[in-house]
Design a protein around this motif. Structure first.
Motif, PDB file in Angstrom:
ATOM      1  N   ALA A 198       9.776   3.214  -2.333  1.00  0.00           N
ATOM      2  CA  ALA A 198       8.751   2.424  -1.643  1.00  0.00           C
ATOM      3  C   ALA A 198       8.586   1.060  -2.306  1.00  0.00           C
ATOM      4  CB  ALA A 198       7.418   3.186  -1.635  1.00  0.00           C
ATOM      5  N   LEU A 199       8.545   1.048  -3.624  1.00  0.00           N
ATOM      6  CA  LEU A 199       8.450  -0.229  -4.335  1.00  0.00           C
ATOM      7  C   LEU A 199       9.689  -1.084  -4.065  1.00  0.00           C
ATOM      8  CD1 LEU A 199       7.029   0.191  -7.957  1.00  0.00           C
ATOM      9  CD2 LEU A 199       6.385  -1.501  -6.248  1.00  0.00           C
TER      10      LEU A 199
ATOM     11  N   PRO B 269      10.337   8.863  -4.316  1.00  0.00           N
ATOM     12  CA  PRO B 269       9.677   8.211  -3.178  1.00  0.00           C
ATOM     13  C   PRO B 269       8.930   6.939  -3.586  1.00  0.00           C
ATOM     14  CG  PRO B 269       9.280  10.577  -3.130  1.00  0.00           C
ATOM     15  CD  PRO B 269       9.965  10.286  -4.435  1.00  0.00           C
ATOM     16  N   ALA B 270       8.297   6.958  -4.736  1.00  0.00           N
ATOM     17  CA  ALA B 270       7.563   5.779  -5.189  1.00  0.00           C
ATOM     18  C   ALA B 270       8.523   4.648  -5.537  1.00  0.00           C
ATOM     19  CB  ALA B 270       6.688   6.129  -6.388  1.00  0.00           C
TER      20      ALA B 270
ATOM     21  N   ALA C  81       0.725   5.298   6.680  1.00  0.00           N
ATOM     22  CA  ALA C  81      -0.540   5.367   5.932  1.00  0.00           C
ATOM     23  C   ALA C  81      -1.638   4.572   6.623  1.00  0.00           C
ATOM     24  CB  ALA C  81      -0.334   4.840   4.516  1.00  0.00           C
TER      25      ALA C  81
ATOM     26  N   ALA D  57       7.290   0.924   7.677  1.00  0.00           N
ATOM     27  CA  ALA D  57       7.506   1.488   6.346  1.00  0.00           C
ATOM     28  C   ALA D  57       6.629   2.678   6.020  1.00  0.00           C
ATOM     29  CB  ALA D  57       7.341   0.443   5.239  1.00  0.00           C
ATOM     30  N   SER D  58       5.533   2.889   6.717  1.00  0.00           N
ATOM     31  CA  SER D  58       4.653   4.011   6.350  1.00  0.00           C
ATOM     32  C   SER D  58       3.634   4.312   7.428  1.00  0.00           C
ATOM     33  CB  SER D  58       3.924   3.681   5.054  1.00  0.00           C
ATOM     34  OG  SER D  58       2.746   4.440   4.972  1.00  0.00           O
TER      35      SER D  58
ATOM     36  N   LEU E 186      -2.969   6.603  -9.816  1.00  0.00           N
ATOM     37  CA  LEU E 186      -2.204   5.380 -10.026  1.00  0.00           C
ATOM     38  C   LEU E 186      -2.258   4.952 -11.487  1.00  0.00           C
ATOM     39  CD1 LEU E 186      -0.585   2.999  -8.848  1.00  0.00           C
ATOM     40  CD2 LEU E 186      -2.775   1.831  -8.515  1.00  0.00           C
TER      41      LEU E 186
ATOM     42  N   GLU F 105       0.795  -1.221   0.000  1.00  0.00           N
ATOM     43  CA  GLU F 105       0.000   0.000   0.000  1.00  0.00           C
ATOM     44  C   GLU F 105       0.837   1.286   0.000  1.00  0.00           C
ATOM     45  OE1 GLU F 105      -3.575   0.024   2.253  1.00  0.00           O
ATOM     46  OE2 GLU F 105      -3.764   2.197   2.175  1.00  0.00           O
ATOM     47  N   PRO F 106       1.899   1.386   0.802  1.00  0.00           N
ATOM     48  CA  PRO F 106       2.699   2.618   0.711  1.00  0.00           C
ATOM     49  C   PRO F 106       3.226   2.886  -0.691  1.00  0.00           C
ATOM     50  CG  PRO F 106       3.315   1.342   2.647  1.00  0.00           C
ATOM     51  CD  PRO F 106       2.372   0.478   1.864  1.00  0.00           C
ATOM     52  N   ALA F 107       3.645   1.856  -1.378  1.00  0.00           N
ATOM     53  CA  ALA F 107       4.165   2.044  -2.734  1.00  0.00           C
ATOM     54  C   ALA F 107       3.046   2.462  -3.688  1.00  0.00           C
ATOM     55  CB  ALA F 107       4.839   0.770  -3.230  1.00  0.00           C
ATOM     56  N   VAL F 108       1.897   1.830  -3.543  1.00  0.00           N
ATOM     57  CA  VAL F 108       0.757   2.183  -4.401  1.00  0.00           C
ATOM     58  C   VAL F 108       0.342   3.630  -4.156  1.00  0.00           C
ATOM     59  CG1 VAL F 108      -1.709   1.759  -4.749  1.00  0.00           C
ATOM     60  CG2 VAL F 108      -0.108  -0.158  -4.689  1.00  0.00           C
ATOM     61  N   LEU F 109       0.320   4.039  -2.893  1.00  0.00           N
ATOM     62  CA  LEU F 109      -0.064   5.418  -2.593  1.00  0.00           C
ATOM     63  C   LEU F 109       0.977   6.404  -3.111  1.00  0.00           C
ATOM     64  CD1 LEU F 109      -1.546   5.040   1.014  1.00  0.00           C
ATOM     65  CD2 LEU F 109      -2.754   5.097  -1.179  1.00  0.00           C
TER      66      LEU F 109
END
Lengths: 224, 224
Positions: free
Chosen positions: B95-96, B91-92, B218, B215-216, B12, A90-94
């Motif tokens: 995160a991935l 950032p993306a 969120a 990790a987040s 997305l 989810e963090p990556a998707v967001l």
DNA sequence: CCGAATCCGCAGTGATACTG
DNA sequence: CAGTATCACTGCGGATTCGG
């Protein structure tokens, strides 16, 4: 090296092998909102071929990202849900969604908005700093879409359908435009929404869902 | 709806239209470390066809993610670099990469590690909380790879090549294993590395590059 | 050498039809 | 409801070639 194998011992490469295929992350997006059936997913992913959906679901299950479950009593059948590992996406998707949102521009002919995309857009836009010590519940109505956002002690629960708790404010998007989150925020700022409840929560809503700008504390590249 | 168009007004979906094609995010990963030439990119992306690289570069340029520049004096030619928008992808990408790193397992036959993948893995693993009020510079040598990490006032500068400032500690990975970041951290914990400099910075290194777990901040999905 | 364009064979994809 | 089957098409991988 197999076809979908990048041959690199690298987290990004591995992630792309697992969820980098076309449609995969959109399936994850929809499942991040709640578990869904095959036909629910078909509805939410306009234009995906049925064969592709079933192929992707198998690959994602194989990759440990999702799992099949037998649905409980009322409507039996199969539902797909994220595994704990899958939820870790989810963090990556967001993060990807935030970046894409900044490059969205105006809707194109035929673009749609789904309850799931709207929910994930809200989660991506959520500003934890603005929500500290806040308790609030909103319900959003836009076209035939209903979503909710509940902030409890600074953390967000956002999902589709009516709010699980009595909302402080119900916001109804009255324009004929695409019911995107962007259009909703615009309308809210201009007062072009119908309100029901404690109206001062409108302003709180706008601020709670305006992301802090730099998006990340990560290091800067040493770009020449 | 064109072929690579998802028909959804969603951040997305838009992001995936721009950087969701095969190889695209690996190109972004390499350019996030520093601008690179066509042949540098070919070297770092094992197995990419030349036609694919040039197609992707054009698409990414068209999408405003990268730009071509004329290289300065010593070795002229063309270099590709991220635009400011493209840098917003970091950032993306990190995160991935974090998610993928957690699912890496052991290296597969033929897997490689590049200076760029190692650098981005370090950026992804960086723990800002552990680096508060820290000033330190490390230089890592592993096989024929050299990378550096400089922490100044809690923020990280990581890149390829020797440290731009005199390193507090130089860590040399002496195993014959793949010089992955994971193997490096393991080796560091067991003392199976050669050190040169202020040895107490080894422990600091390990802690600075052990990511905080969740990790987040969120929201959690309302998974049944 | 750098920076590609071209060509071919195959795998992944998209659209539609069909089945348990 | 939950998928398979089929088939045309396009993107991708691999090799070679070409111009500055």
């Amino acid at each position: 090296m197999g076809r979908r194998n990048f041959g690199q011992y690298c987290g990004l490469a591995r992630a792309l092998e697992l969820v980098g295929e076309r449609w995969a992350l959109l399936i994850v997006r929809d499942l991040a909102v709640r578990p869904r059936r095959y036909t629910d997913l078909l509805d939410g992913l306009r234009g995906i071929p049925t064969s592709m959906l079933s192929t992707r679901l198998k690959e994602l299950e194989q990759g440990g990202v999702i799992e099949r479950r037998v649905a409980p009593a009322p409507r039996r059948g199969i539902v797909y849900a994220l595994t704990p590992d899958g939820r870790g996406l989810e963090p990556a998707v967001l993060a990807l969604g935030r970046w894409g949102t900044s490059r969205l521009g105006d809707p194109r002919q035929g673009d749609i908005v789904t309850p799931e995309s709207l929910t994930m857009t809200m989660r991506a836009a959520f500003n934890p700093d603005a929500a500290r010590r806040l308790n609030a519940a909103w319900e959003i109505h836009a076209a035939d879409i209903v979503v909710h956002a509940v902030v409890t002690g600074g953390s967000l629960q956002a999902g589709t359908g009516p709010s699980p708790v009595g909302p402080d404010l119900t916001i109804t998007f009255v324009s004929d435009d695409l019911p995107s989150f962007r259009a909703l925020i615009q309308a809210a700022k201009c007062g072009l929404v119908k309100l029901s409840g404690r109206q001062k929560f409108l302003n709180t809503f706008v601020h709670t869902f305006t992301p802090r700008s730099p998006a990340s504390p990560a290091s800067e590249p040493d770009q020449a």
